[in-house]
Scaffold this motif. Structure first.
Motif, PDB file in Angstrom:
ATOM      1  N   LEU A  39       0.836  -1.187   0.000  1.00 21.57           N
ATOM      2  CA  LEU A  39       0.000   0.000   0.000  1.00 21.57           C
ATOM      3  C   LEU A  39       0.877   1.246   0.000  1.00 21.57           C
ATOM      4  O   LEU A  39       0.657   2.182  -0.747  1.00 21.57           O
ATOM      5  CB  LEU A  39      -0.902  -0.022   1.244  1.00 21.57           C
ATOM      6  N   THR A  40       1.895   1.218   0.848  1.00 26.51           N
ATOM      7  CA  THR A  40       2.773   2.370   0.946  1.00 26.51           C
ATOM      8  C   THR A  40       3.508   2.589  -0.371  1.00 26.51           C
ATOM      9  O   THR A  40       3.618   3.704  -0.858  1.00 26.51           O
ATOM     10  CB  THR A  40       3.787   2.156   2.086  1.00 26.51           C
ATOM     11  N   LEU A  41       3.970   1.496  -0.959  1.00 25.19           N
ATOM     12  CA  LEU A  41       4.677   1.586  -2.231  1.00 25.19           C
ATOM     13  C   LEU A  41       3.776   2.225  -3.290  1.00 25.19           C
ATOM     14  O   LEU A  41       4.190   3.099  -4.047  1.00 25.19           O
ATOM     15  CB  LEU A  41       5.125   0.188  -2.685  1.00 25.19           C
ATOM     16  N   LEU A  42       2.498   1.780  -3.288  1.00 20.59           N
ATOM     17  CA  LEU A  42       1.554   2.320  -4.267  1.00 20.59           C
ATOM     18  C   LEU A  42       1.268   3.792  -4.033  1.00 20.59           C
ATOM     19  O   LEU A  42       1.202   4.570  -4.980  1.00 20.59           O
ATOM     20  CB  LEU A  42       0.245   1.533  -4.211  1.00 20.59           C
ATOM     21  N   GLU A  43       1.104   4.144  -2.758  1.00 18.40           N
ATOM     22  CA  GLU A  43       0.869   5.561  -2.456  1.00 18.40           C
ATOM     23  C   GLU A  43       2.050   6.393  -2.922  1.00 18.40           C
ATOM     24  O   GLU A  43       1.889   7.454  -3.524  1.00 18.40           O
ATOM     25  CB  GLU A  43       0.673   5.755  -0.940  1.00 18.40           C
ATOM     26  N   GLN A  44       3.238   5.872  -2.660  1.00 25.16           N
ATOM     27  CA  GLN A  44       4.449   6.595  -3.063  1.00 25.16           C
ATOM     28  C   GLN A  44       4.559   6.687  -4.587  1.00 25.16           C
ATOM     29  O   GLN A  44       5.007   7.690  -5.129  1.00 25.16           O
ATOM     30  CB  GLN A  44       5.695   5.907  -2.511  1.00 25.16           C
ATOM     31  N   LEU A  45       4.144   5.608  -5.255  1.00 24.51           N
ATOM     32  CA  LEU A  45       4.237   5.583  -6.715  1.00 24.51           C
ATOM     33  C   LEU A  45       3.250   6.579  -7.332  1.00 24.51           C
ATOM     34  O   LEU A  45       3.554   7.248  -8.319  1.00 24.51           O
ATOM     35  CB  LEU A  45       3.979   4.151  -7.220  1.00 24.51           C
ATOM     36  N   ARG A  46       2.063   6.670  -6.716  1.00 23.61           N
ATOM     37  CA  ARG A  46       1.088   7.661  -7.173  1.00 23.61           C
ATOM     38  C   ARG A  46       1.666   9.076  -7.080  1.00 23.61           C
ATOM     39  O   ARG A  46       1.560   9.870  -7.999  1.00 23.61           O
ATOM     40  CB  ARG A  46      -0.168   7.582  -6.301  1.00 23.61           C
ATOM     41  N   VAL A  47       2.304   9.327  -5.959  1.00 21.88           N
ATOM     42  CA  VAL A  47       2.931  10.633  -5.739  1.00 21.88           C
ATOM     43  C   VAL A  47       4.082  10.827  -6.739  1.00 21.88           C
ATOM     44  O   VAL A  47       4.268  11.914  -7.297  1.00 21.88           O
ATOM     45  CB  VAL A  47       3.436  10.756  -4.278  1.00 21.88           C
ATOM     46  N   ALA A  48       4.826   9.761  -6.969  1.00 25.08           N
ATOM     47  CA  ALA A  48       5.972   9.827  -7.882  1.00 25.08           C
ATOM     48  C   ALA A  48       5.526  10.227  -9.292  1.00 25.08           C
ATOM     49  O   ALA A  48       6.162  11.048  -9.959  1.00 25.08           O
ATOM     50  CB  ALA A  48       6.683   8.475  -7.934  1.00 25.08           C
ATOM     51  N   LEU A  49       4.398   9.642  -9.730  1.00 31.39           N
ATOM     52  CA  LEU A  49       3.847   9.980 -11.050  1.00 31.39           C
ATOM     53  C   LEU A  49       3.459  11.449 -11.103  1.00 31.39           C
ATOM     54  O   LEU A  49       3.752  12.150 -12.060  1.00 31.39           O
ATOM     55  CB  LEU A  49       2.606   9.132 -11.308  1.00 31.39           C
ATOM     56  N   ARG A  50       2.804  11.884 -10.024  1.00 31.57           N
ATOM     57  CA  ARG A  50       2.324  13.264  -9.971  1.00 31.57           C
ATOM     58  C   ARG A  50       3.484  14.257  -9.897  1.00 31.57           C
ATOM     59  O   ARG A  50       3.485  15.292 -10.552  1.00 31.57           O
ATOM     60  CB  ARG A  50       1.414  13.404  -8.738  1.00 31.57           C
ATOM     61  N   ASP A  51       4.508  13.902  -9.107  1.00 29.02           N
ATOM     62  CA  ASP A  51       5.594  14.848  -8.839  1.00 29.02           C
ATOM     63  C   ASP A  51       6.804  14.704  -9.759  1.00 29.02           C
ATOM     64  O   ASP A  51       7.835  15.330  -9.539  1.00 29.02           O
ATOM     65  CB  ASP A  51       6.061  14.714  -7.373  1.00 29.02           C
ATOM     66  N   GLY A  52       6.682  13.827 -10.758  1.00 29.42           N
ATOM     67  CA  GLY A  52       7.761  13.729 -11.737  1.00 29.42           C
ATOM     68  C   GLY A  52       8.996  12.984 -11.255  1.00 29.42           C
ATOM     69  O   GLY A  52      10.109  13.347 -11.610  1.00 29.42           O
ATOM     70  N   GLU A  53       8.819  11.929 -10.454  1.00 28.82           N
ATOM     71  CA  GLU A  53       9.976  11.129 -10.019  1.00 28.82           C
ATOM     72  C   GLU A  53      10.287   9.979 -10.962  1.00 28.82           C
ATOM     73  O   GLU A  53      11.287   9.292 -10.789  1.00 28.82           O
ATOM     74  CB  GLU A  53       9.749  10.565  -8.615  1.00 28.82           C
ATOM     75  N   LEU A  54       9.416   9.728 -11.937  1.00 29.05           N
ATOM     76  CA  LEU A  54       9.688   8.648 -12.877  1.00 29.05           C
ATOM     77  C   LEU A  54      10.595   9.141 -13.996  1.00 29.05           C
ATOM     78  O   LEU A  54      10.571  10.307 -14.360  1.00 29.05           O
ATOM     79  CB  LEU A  54       8.386   8.094 -13.454  1.00 29.05           C
ATOM     80  N   ARG A  55      11.424   8.229 -14.493  1.00 25.35           N
ATOM     81  CA  ARG A  55      12.359   8.554 -15.570  1.00 25.35           C
ATOM     82  C   ARG A  55      12.207   7.500 -16.659  1.00 25.35           C
ATOM     83  O   ARG A  55      11.829   6.367 -16.373  1.00 25.35           O
ATOM     84  CB  ARG A  55      13.809   8.479 -15.069  1.00 25.35           C
ATOM     85  N   VAL A  56      12.559   7.863 -17.874  1.00 23.93           N
ATOM     86  CA  VAL A  56      12.650   6.865 -18.932  1.00 23.93           C
ATOM     87  C   VAL A  56      14.103   6.780 -19.370  1.00 23.93           C
ATOM     88  O   VAL A  56      14.718   7.794 -19.695  1.00 23.93           O
ATOM     89  CB  VAL A  56      11.758   7.217 -20.144  1.00 23.93           C
ATOM     90  N   HIS A  57      14.645   5.564 -19.315  1.00 25.67           N
ATOM     91  CA  HIS A  57      15.970   5.323 -19.879  1.00 25.67           C
ATOM     92  C   HIS A  57      15.795   4.637 -21.231  1.00 25.67           C
ATOM     93  O   HIS A  57      14.761   4.028 -21.494  1.00 25.67           O
ATOM     94  CB  HIS A  57      16.823   4.477 -18.923  1.00 25.67           C
ATOM     95  N   TYR A  58      16.814   4.776 -22.073  1.00 25.67           N
ATOM     96  CA  TYR A  58      16.708   4.268 -23.438  1.00 25.67           C
ATOM     97  C   TYR A  58      17.870   3.331 -23.724  1.00 25.67           C
ATOM     98  O   TYR A  58      19.024   3.671 -23.433  1.00 25.67           O
ATOM     99  CB  TYR A  58      16.705   5.435 -24.435  1.00 25.67           C
ATOM    100  N   GLN A  59      17.556   2.160 -24.283  1.00 31.75           N
ATOM    101  CA  GLN A  59      18.604   1.219 -24.671  1.00 31.75           C
ATOM    102  C   GLN A  59      18.534   0.973 -26.181  1.00 31.75           C
ATOM    103  O   GLN A  59      17.486   0.580 -26.698  1.00 31.75           O
ATOM    104  CB  GLN A  59      18.454  -0.110 -23.933  1.00 31.75           C
ATOM    105  N   PRO A  60      19.649   1.196 -26.885  1.00 35.04           N
ATOM    106  CA  PRO A  60      19.656   0.988 -28.322  1.00 35.04           C
ATOM    107  C   PRO A  60      19.511  -0.486 -28.710  1.00 35.04           C
ATOM    108  O   PRO A  60      19.846  -1.373 -27.934  1.00 35.04           O
ATOM    109  CB  PRO A  60      21.046   1.482 -28.743  1.00 35.04           C
ATOM    110  N   ARG A  61      19.034  -0.697 -29.920  1.00 34.25           N
ATOM    111  CA  ARG A  61      19.098  -2.009 -30.563  1.00 34.25           C
ATOM    112  C   ARG A  61      19.747  -1.764 -31.910  1.00 34.25           C
ATOM    113  O   ARG A  61      19.498  -0.736 -32.553  1.00 34.25           O
ATOM    114  CB  ARG A  61      17.720  -2.612 -30.693  1.00 34.25           C
ATOM    115  N   VAL A  62      20.588  -2.684 -32.317  1.00 35.93           N
ATOM    116  CA  VAL A  62      21.375  -2.441 -33.530  1.00 35.93           C
ATOM    117  C   VAL A  62      21.037  -3.463 -34.613  1.00 35.93           C
ATOM    118  O   VAL A  62      20.600  -4.578 -34.319  1.00 35.93           O
ATOM    119  CB  VAL A  62      22.898  -2.479 -33.227  1.00 35.93           C
ATOM    120  N   HIS A  63      21.246  -3.057 -35.860  1.00 36.00           N
ATOM    121  CA  HIS A  63      21.141  -4.001 -36.977  1.00 36.00           C
ATOM    122  C   HIS A  63      22.293  -4.990 -36.852  1.00 36.00           C
ATOM    123  O   HIS A  63      23.455  -4.577 -36.731  1.00 36.00           O
ATOM    124  CB  HIS A  63      21.253  -3.255 -38.308  1.00 36.00           C
ATOM    125  N   ALA A  64      21.986  -6.287 -36.887  1.00 34.22           N
ATOM    126  CA  ALA A  64      23.027  -7.307 -36.718  1.00 34.22           C
ATOM    127  C   ALA A  64      24.071  -7.211 -37.830  1.00 34.22           C
ATOM    128  O   ALA A  64      25.264  -7.395 -37.598  1.00 34.22           O
ATOM    129  CB  ALA A  64      22.395  -8.700 -36.690  1.00 34.22           C
TER     130      ALA A  64
END
Ligand code: C2E
Ligand code: MG
Ligand code: MG
Ligand code: MG
Length: 281
Positions: free
Chosen positions: A25-50
């Motif tokens: 429950l606490t994790l979810l409450e924190q995650l809700r806040v994280a979404l609202r307050d901009g604590e989430l990040r997106v990282h990017y991983q390349p994929r290459v032509h073999a």
């Protein structure tokens, strides 16, 4: 813990405390806040032509910059988000963010221009009504052609409700996005469904790639996946490529694209493709 710390009854209950139900429950409450307050990040991983080693695209992978626990991987919170339904909001945020990022890369005109972007969808998102319309809306508002977006859905999520998945995939296909079966080989695929899904790529699970150069079985499995993909008009993508030996074996087996730490780890957008200094065009 609150008592032990002598902080009175208002002290927050932290994940890691004894009661698992309260923790979640606490994790979810924190995650809700994280979404609202901009604590989430997106990282990017390349994929290459073999064949050439050129970057074909990037996969968007969510992270949580937690205020006290540091940068958390999806395994620390995705399941809780999925169980609670918060995954819809989270998934919508990642999609929006990733689509806007590739448009920024296009505008910057550097090495990152023109890349495809892959975004993961969960089982719950797949069951959302109006998903295809919302995806189309995000693309239209950002001005990104649908063909530049790949949506990855795990084999397990697809097969958990295949009739429903089939309908959603057809709607997404009509929007013009590409579709990928993620973690292929770890679920229980029914060929009856697989042949009906309008899928563009098979992502071979990294557990098979890991055993590629040591186990005869894994090599046979990877070879079969590549054949299956090609016979069904899909491309084969290997995930979790960590060594040059694995890369060479995958090239030999005809795998089309490769992704893994050998090439790049998932990283923030501006670490992966540093912006050009102002004035240098
Ligand atoms: P995935 O979609 O199969 O993503 C690939 C995972 O393998 C990523 O883990 C990536 O960091 C990791 N990886 C890449 N190359 C290597 C390698 O060479 N060796 C090893 N050992 N690992 C490698 P990550 O970022 O922790 O994500 C785990 C899973 O969480 C993803 O697996 C995906 O199923 C889920 N996920 C991540 N972002 C999202 C999201 O925005 N939405 C949803 N629904 N799920 C997400
Ligand atoms: Mg994926
Ligand atoms: Mg995968
Ligand atoms: Mg995987």
């Amino acid at each position: 813990r609150a008592k032990a710390q002598g902080r009175g009854r208002w002290a927050a209950h932290q994940p890691g405390d004894s009661d698992p139900a309260t923790d979640r429950l606490t994790l979810l409450e924190q995650l809700r806040v994280a979404l609202r307050d901009g604590e989430l990040r997106v990282h990017y991983q390349p994929r290459v032509h073999a064949a050439t080693g050129r970057t074909a695209g990037v996969e968007a992978l969510v992270r949580w910059q937690h205020p006290t626990r540091g940068l958390l991987p999806p395994s620390a919170f995705i399941d809780a988000a999925e169980d609670s339904g918060l995954i819809r909001e989270l998934g919508a945020w990642v999609l929006q963010e990733a689509v806007e990022q590739v448009v920024r890369w296009d505008r910057a005109g550097g090495d990152a221009a023109g890349l495809h972007v892959s975004v993961n969808l969960s089982a719950r998102q797949l069951a959302e009504t109006g998903l295809a319309d919302r995806v189309a809306g995000v693309l239209a508002r950002a001005g990104l052609p649908a063909a530049r977006l790949v949506l990855e859905i795990t084999e397990t999520a697809l097969m958990s409700s295949p009739e429903l998945a089939l309908r959603t995939l057809e709607q997404l296909g009509a929007v013009g996005v590409d579709l990928a079966v993620d973690d292929f080989g770890t679920g229980y695929s029914s060929f009856t469904y697989l042949k009906q899904f309008p899928v563009d790529e098979l992502k071979i699970d990294r557990s098979f790639v890991a055993g590629l150069t040591t186990g005869v079985g894994d090599r046979a499995i990877v070879a079969s996946c590549v054949h299956l993909a090609h016979a069904m008009g899909m491309i084969a993508v290997a995930e979790g490529v960590e060594t040059a030996e694995q890369r060479d074996a995958l090239v030999e087996l005809g795998c089309d694209q490769l992704q893994g730490y050998l090439f790049d780890r998932p990283q923030p957008a501006d670490v992966l493709f540093p912006p050009l200094p102002v004035g240098v065009a």
